[in-house]
Design a protein around this motif. Structure first.
Motif, PDB file in Angstrom:
ATOM      1  N   ASP A  41       0.840  -1.201  -0.419  1.00 51.86           N
ATOM      2  CA  ASP A  41       0.136   0.045  -0.054  1.00 51.86           C
ATOM      3  C   ASP A  41       1.023   1.451   0.365  1.00 51.86           C
ATOM      4  O   ASP A  41       0.459   2.334  -0.353  1.00 51.86           O
ATOM      5  CB  ASP A  41      -0.942  -0.195   1.240  1.00 51.86           C
ATOM      6  N   ILE A  42       2.011   0.673   0.811  1.00 55.41           N
ATOM      7  CA  ILE A  42       2.930   2.431   1.333  1.00 55.41           C
ATOM      8  C   ILE A  42       3.510   2.641  -0.632  1.00 55.41           C
ATOM      9  O   ILE A  42       3.913   3.809  -1.044  1.00 55.41           O
ATOM     10  CB  ILE A  42       3.718   2.375   1.657  1.00 55.41           C
ATOM     11  N   LEU A  43       4.248   1.435  -1.019  1.00 53.17           N
ATOM     12  CA  LEU A  43       4.934   1.149  -1.989  1.00 53.17           C
ATOM     13  C   LEU A  43       4.160   2.082  -3.502  1.00 53.17           C
ATOM     14  O   LEU A  43       4.307   2.649  -4.467  1.00 53.17           O
ATOM     15  CB  LEU A  43       5.796  -0.291  -2.407  1.00 53.17           C
ATOM     16  N   TYR A  44       3.118   1.419  -3.513  1.00 48.08           N
ATOM     17  CA  TYR A  44       1.951   1.675  -4.536  1.00 48.08           C
ATOM     18  C   TYR A  44       1.215   3.505  -4.266  1.00 48.08           C
ATOM     19  O   TYR A  44       1.411   3.798  -5.711  1.00 48.08           O
ATOM     20  CB  TYR A  44       0.433   0.645  -4.640  1.00 48.08           C
ATOM     21  N   GLN A  45       2.120   4.008  -3.792  1.00 55.45           N
ATOM     22  CA  GLN A  45       1.799   5.518  -3.645  1.00 55.45           C
ATOM     23  C   GLN A  45       3.013   6.123  -5.044  1.00 55.45           C
ATOM     24  O   GLN A  45       2.673   7.191  -5.097  1.00 55.45           O
ATOM     25  CB  GLN A  45       2.120   6.267  -2.766  1.00 55.45           C
ATOM     26  N   PHE A  46       3.709   5.319  -5.036  1.00 53.96           N
ATOM     27  CA  PHE A  46       4.766   5.912  -6.063  1.00 53.96           C
ATOM     28  C   PHE A  46       4.546   5.851  -7.014  1.00 53.96           C
ATOM     29  O   PHE A  46       3.825   4.150  -7.607  1.00 53.96           O
ATOM     30  CB  PHE A  46       6.106   5.055  -5.828  1.00 53.96           C
ATOM     31  N   GLU A  47       4.922   6.494  -8.752  1.00 50.17           N
ATOM     32  CA  GLU A  47       4.561   5.760  -9.724  1.00 50.17           C
ATOM     33  C   GLU A  47       5.489   5.091  -9.817  1.00 50.17           C
ATOM     34  O   GLU A  47       6.458   4.663  -9.634  1.00 50.17           O
ATOM     35  CB  GLU A  47       4.680   7.394 -10.689  1.00 50.17           C
ATOM     36  N   GLU A  48       5.023   4.124 -11.657  1.00 54.45           N
ATOM     37  CA  GLU A  48       4.863   2.798 -11.441  1.00 54.45           C
ATOM     38  C   GLU A  48       6.165   2.903 -12.782  1.00 54.45           C
ATOM     39  O   GLU A  48       6.598   3.853 -13.184  1.00 54.45           O
ATOM     40  CB  GLU A  48       4.030   2.181 -12.568  1.00 54.45           C
ATOM     41  N   SER A  49       7.358   1.950 -12.225  1.00 51.31           N
ATOM     42  CA  SER A  49       8.705   2.012 -12.356  1.00 51.31           C
ATOM     43  C   SER A  49       9.142   0.664 -12.771  1.00 51.31           C
ATOM     44  O   SER A  49       8.805   0.046 -11.606  1.00 51.31           O
ATOM     45  CB  SER A  49       9.822   3.317 -11.611  1.00 51.31           C
ATOM     46  N   ASP A  50      10.817   0.216 -13.171  1.00 55.72           N
ATOM     47  CA  ASP A  50      11.742  -0.862 -12.771  1.00 55.72           C
ATOM     48  C   ASP A  50      11.948  -0.803 -11.282  1.00 55.72           C
ATOM     49  O   ASP A  50      11.799  -2.146 -10.753  1.00 55.72           O
ATOM     50  CB  ASP A  50      12.623  -0.769 -13.977  1.00 55.72           C
ATOM     51  N   ALA A  51      12.026   0.356 -10.551  1.00 61.48           N
ATOM     52  CA  ALA A  51      12.573   0.381  -9.647  1.00 61.48           C
ATOM     53  C   ALA A  51      11.668   0.071  -8.423  1.00 61.48           C
ATOM     54  O   ALA A  51      11.546  -1.024  -7.521  1.00 61.48           O
ATOM     55  CB  ALA A  51      12.579   1.749  -8.963  1.00 61.48           C
ATOM     56  N   ARG A  52      10.207  -0.146  -9.220  1.00 59.79           N
ATOM     57  CA  ARG A  52       8.652   0.241  -7.909  1.00 59.79           C
ATOM     58  C   ARG A  52       8.921  -0.661  -8.003  1.00 59.79           C
ATOM     59  O   ARG A  52       8.405  -2.677  -7.446  1.00 59.79           O
ATOM     60  CB  ARG A  52       7.797   0.955  -8.755  1.00 59.79           C
ATOM     61  N   THR A  53       9.054  -1.628  -9.275  1.00 62.25           N
ATOM     62  CA  THR A  53       8.982  -3.684  -9.361  1.00 62.25           C
ATOM     63  C   THR A  53       9.716  -4.355  -9.397  1.00 62.25           C
ATOM     64  O   THR A  53       9.010  -5.533  -8.444  1.00 62.25           O
ATOM     65  CB  THR A  53       9.026  -3.774 -10.919  1.00 62.25           C
ATOM     66  N   GLY A  54      11.264  -3.545  -8.986  1.00 62.59           N
ATOM     67  CA  GLY A  54      12.098  -4.453  -8.651  1.00 62.59           C
ATOM     68  C   GLY A  54      11.728  -4.734  -6.818  1.00 62.59           C
ATOM     69  O   GLY A  54      11.722  -6.190  -5.713  1.00 62.59           O
ATOM     70  N   LEU A  55      11.637  -3.602  -6.243  1.00 59.70           N
ATOM     71  CA  LEU A  55      10.464  -3.672  -4.407  1.00 59.70           C
ATOM     72  C   LEU A  55       9.647  -4.438  -4.679  1.00 59.70           C
ATOM     73  O   LEU A  55       9.469  -5.145  -3.232  1.00 59.70           O
ATOM     74  CB  LEU A  55      10.350  -1.956  -4.446  1.00 59.70           C
ATOM     75  N   GLU A  56       8.672  -4.487  -5.074  1.00 64.38           N
ATOM     76  CA  GLU A  56       7.409  -5.493  -4.754  1.00 64.38           C
ATOM     77  C   GLU A  56       8.420  -6.738  -5.192  1.00 64.38           C
ATOM     78  O   GLU A  56       7.401  -7.835  -4.060  1.00 64.38           O
ATOM     79  CB  GLU A  56       6.562  -5.424  -6.324  1.00 64.38           C
ATOM     80  N   GLN A  57       8.977  -6.862  -6.290  1.00 63.83           N
ATOM     81  CA  GLN A  57       9.591  -8.850  -6.250  1.00 63.83           C
ATOM     82  C   GLN A  57      10.130  -8.961  -5.181  1.00 63.83           C
ATOM     83  O   GLN A  57      10.280  -9.838  -4.751  1.00 63.83           O
ATOM     84  CB  GLN A  57       9.995  -8.527  -7.620  1.00 63.83           C
ATOM     85  N   LEU A  58      11.519  -7.958  -4.822  1.00 67.59           N
ATOM     86  CA  LEU A  58      12.283  -7.979  -3.042  1.00 67.59           C
ATOM     87  C   LEU A  58      11.274  -8.440  -1.906  1.00 67.59           C
ATOM     88  O   LEU A  58      11.456  -9.420  -1.523  1.00 67.59           O
ATOM     89  CB  LEU A  58      13.055  -7.063  -3.496  1.00 67.59           C
ATOM     90  N   VAL A  59       9.644  -7.714  -2.302  1.00 68.94           N
ATOM     91  CA  VAL A  59       8.980  -8.349  -0.763  1.00 68.94           C
ATOM     92  C   VAL A  59       8.028  -9.511  -0.879  1.00 68.94           C
ATOM     93  O   VAL A  59       8.319 -10.071  -0.260  1.00 68.94           O
ATOM     94  CB  VAL A  59       8.054  -7.177  -0.892  1.00 68.94           C
ATOM     95  N   ARG A  60       8.216  -9.881  -2.466  1.00 64.29           N
ATOM     96  CA  ARG A  60       7.528 -11.183  -2.736  1.00 64.29           C
ATOM     97  C   ARG A  60       8.908 -12.057  -2.255  1.00 64.29           C
ATOM     98  O   ARG A  60       7.930 -13.378  -1.751  1.00 64.29           O
ATOM     99  CB  ARG A  60       7.059 -11.454  -4.481  1.00 64.29           C
ATOM    100  N   TYR A  61       9.985 -11.748  -2.295  1.00 66.59           N
ATOM    101  CA  TYR A  61      10.971 -13.169  -2.277  1.00 66.59           C
ATOM    102  C   TYR A  61      11.267 -13.080  -0.835  1.00 66.59           C
ATOM    103  O   TYR A  61      11.362 -14.983  -0.413  1.00 66.59           O
ATOM    104  CB  TYR A  61      12.354 -12.549  -3.007  1.00 66.59           C
ATOM    105  N   THR A  62      11.084 -12.122   0.031  1.00 68.76           N
ATOM    106  CA  THR A  62      11.594 -12.136   1.241  1.00 68.76           C
ATOM    107  C   THR A  62      10.187 -13.348   2.373  1.00 68.76           C
ATOM    108  O   THR A  62      10.598 -12.938   3.032  1.00 68.76           O
ATOM    109  CB  THR A  62      11.900 -10.918   1.884  1.00 68.76           C
TER     110      THR A  62
END
Length: 323
Positions: free
Chosen positions: A297-318
Motif C-alpha cells: 500500500d505504501i509502495l503503490y503510492q509511487f509511480e510505476e517504474s522498474d525500481a517499484r517493480t524491483g521492490l515489489e518482487q523483493l518483498v514477495r521474495y522475502t
C-alpha cells in the motif's frame, strides 16, 4: 516468482560496483584483519540489504555515490552486529559456514566487530554522510534494545503478541527500514518521502521475520532446522497464538516443555505438533500477509517504474520464500 538474480537485474551493475567498494572499505594494514574480512566477504549472502538501498534510491531520485556509501554503511554495521551476535549466542556456524568466533575465538571476533563498526563510522564522517549515519545508528540501537527485551522476557516466558511485534520491529524490521530510508535519503528525497520509505521497510521486515518464525514448525526441509527457536526458548507468533488458544493445563504443560525440555527431540516435536494442532502457523501466515499488503500500500503510492517493480518482487521474495 523470479529468482534473486532476476530481481536484481535492473541494478546489477550497481551491485557489482558496490561489492568491489565494500571489499575495499574493509581493508586494513593488519594481515590478520585482512584474512578475516576476506573470509567474511567471500561468504556474503544474497546482498538483499544493498538491493533495498539501491532500489529505494532509484525509486526516489536516482543512484549516486552517496547511495553506495549508504549501502556500505548498512553492511558494515550489520556485519559487525552479526559477528558480535555469534559471540553472544556462542554460535559456531552462520549460513552453513564456521563463524568468526569458531575459527578465531571470541576475543578476536569482538575486536573484528569493533573494527567493522569503526570503519562504518569513519566512512560516514569522512564523507559528511551524517544523515545516513543517524539512520543506520538508530537501527543498530533498536536492534540491541530488541535483543535485550527478548532476552529479558524469554527468561520468564512472559511474552504477548503485542510484545512479540515490538521485539521483531526492533530486532529485524529496523534494519530493513534503515536500508530503505538510507536509499531515499542518499537520492536527496524530502523528509516525508524518507519516512514513507522507512515505514515501508519496517512493514517488510516484520513480514520477513514472521515468515522466518513459521519455518520452525514446518514439516518440509526448509533449510532451517525444525525446532531451533524452541531449543533457544524463543517465543514466536505461531507458539503465542497456540498458547492463547489452549486451556490452562495444556498451556502450562507446553510452557514447561519449552523451558525445561527444549533439548529433547521428542518433546520439541510435541511442541511443534501442539502449535500445528492450534493452527498457529496458519495464523502467523495471515498476519505476515497483512504486513506484506501494508508494505505494498505504501509502495503503490509511487509511480510505476522498474525500481517499484524491483521492490515489489523483493518483498514477495522475502515473504513468500520456502526457506
Amino acid at each position: 516468482m523470479p529468482g534473486i538474480n532476476q530481481i536484481k537485474q535492473p541494478i546489477a551493475a550497481e551491485i557489482d560496483a558496490f561489492e568491489l567498494k565494500f571489499k575495499d572499505s574493509m581493508h586494513s594494514d593488519a594481515p590478520l584483519l585482512n584474512r578475516i574480512t576476506h573470509y567474511i566477504v567471500k561468504r556474503k549472502g544474497k546482498q538483499m540489504r544493498p538491493m533495498f538501498v539501491f532500489f529505494a534510491a532509484k525509486l526516489c531520485g536516482g543512484i549516486i555515490e552517496s547511495t553506495h556509501r549508504g549501502a556500505a554503511l548498512v553492511e558494515l554495521l550489520h556485519t559487525a552486529t552479526l559477528v558480535h551476535d555469534d559471540v553472544v549466542d556462542n554460535a559456531y556456524e552462520r549460513r552453513g559456514f564456521f563463524s568468526i568466533n569458531a575459527l578465531w575465538k571470541n576475543k578476536i571476533a569482538v575486536l573484528v566487530g569493533d573494527y567493522l563498526l569503526a570503519k562504518g563510522l569513519l566512512l560516514s564522517v569522512n564523507n559528511s554522510e551524517f544523515a545516513l549515519l543517524k539512520i543506520v545508528s538508530t537501527a543498530v540501537q533498536q536492534m540491541s534494545e530488541g535483543e535485550l527485551l527478548q532476552i529479558e522476557k524469554v527468561r520468564r516466558m512472559d511474552i504477548s503478541e503485542e510484545l512479540y511485534f515490538e521485539v521483531i520491529r526492533q530486532k529485524t524490521a529496523s534494519l530493513i527500514a534503515s536500508c530503505c530510508a538510507c536509499g531515499a535519503a542518499s537520492a536527496g528525497a524530502d523528509e516525508e518521502t524518507i519516512e514513507k520509505m522507512r515505514l515501508f521497510g519496517e512493514k517488510v521486515g516484520i513480514a520477513f521475520q514472521i515468515k522466518d518464525d513459521t519455518f520452525d514448525f514446518g514439516t518440509d526441509d526448509v533449510g532451517k532446522p525444525l525446532g531451533i527457536d524452541i531449543k533457544e526458548k524463543k517465543v514466536t507468533l505461531p507458539l503465542i497464538y497456540a498458547l492463547n488458544k489452549a486451556e490452562k493445563p495444556e498451556r502450562k504443560r507446553i510452557i514447561n516443555l519449552v523451558k525445561n525440555h527444549n533439548d529433547d527431540p521428542k518433546k520439541i516435536q510435541e511442541v511443534i505438533d501442539f502449535v500445528n494442532s492450534k493452527n498457529g502457523v496458519h495464523y502467523a501466515n495471515q498476519k505476515m500477509l497483512e504486513y506484506q499488503q501494508e508494505a505494498f500500500d505504501i509502495l503503490y503510492q509511487f509511480e510505476e517504474s522498474d525500481a517499484r517493480t524491483g521492490l515489489e518482487q523483493l518483498v514477495r521474495y522475502t515473504t513468500e520464500r520456502k526457506k
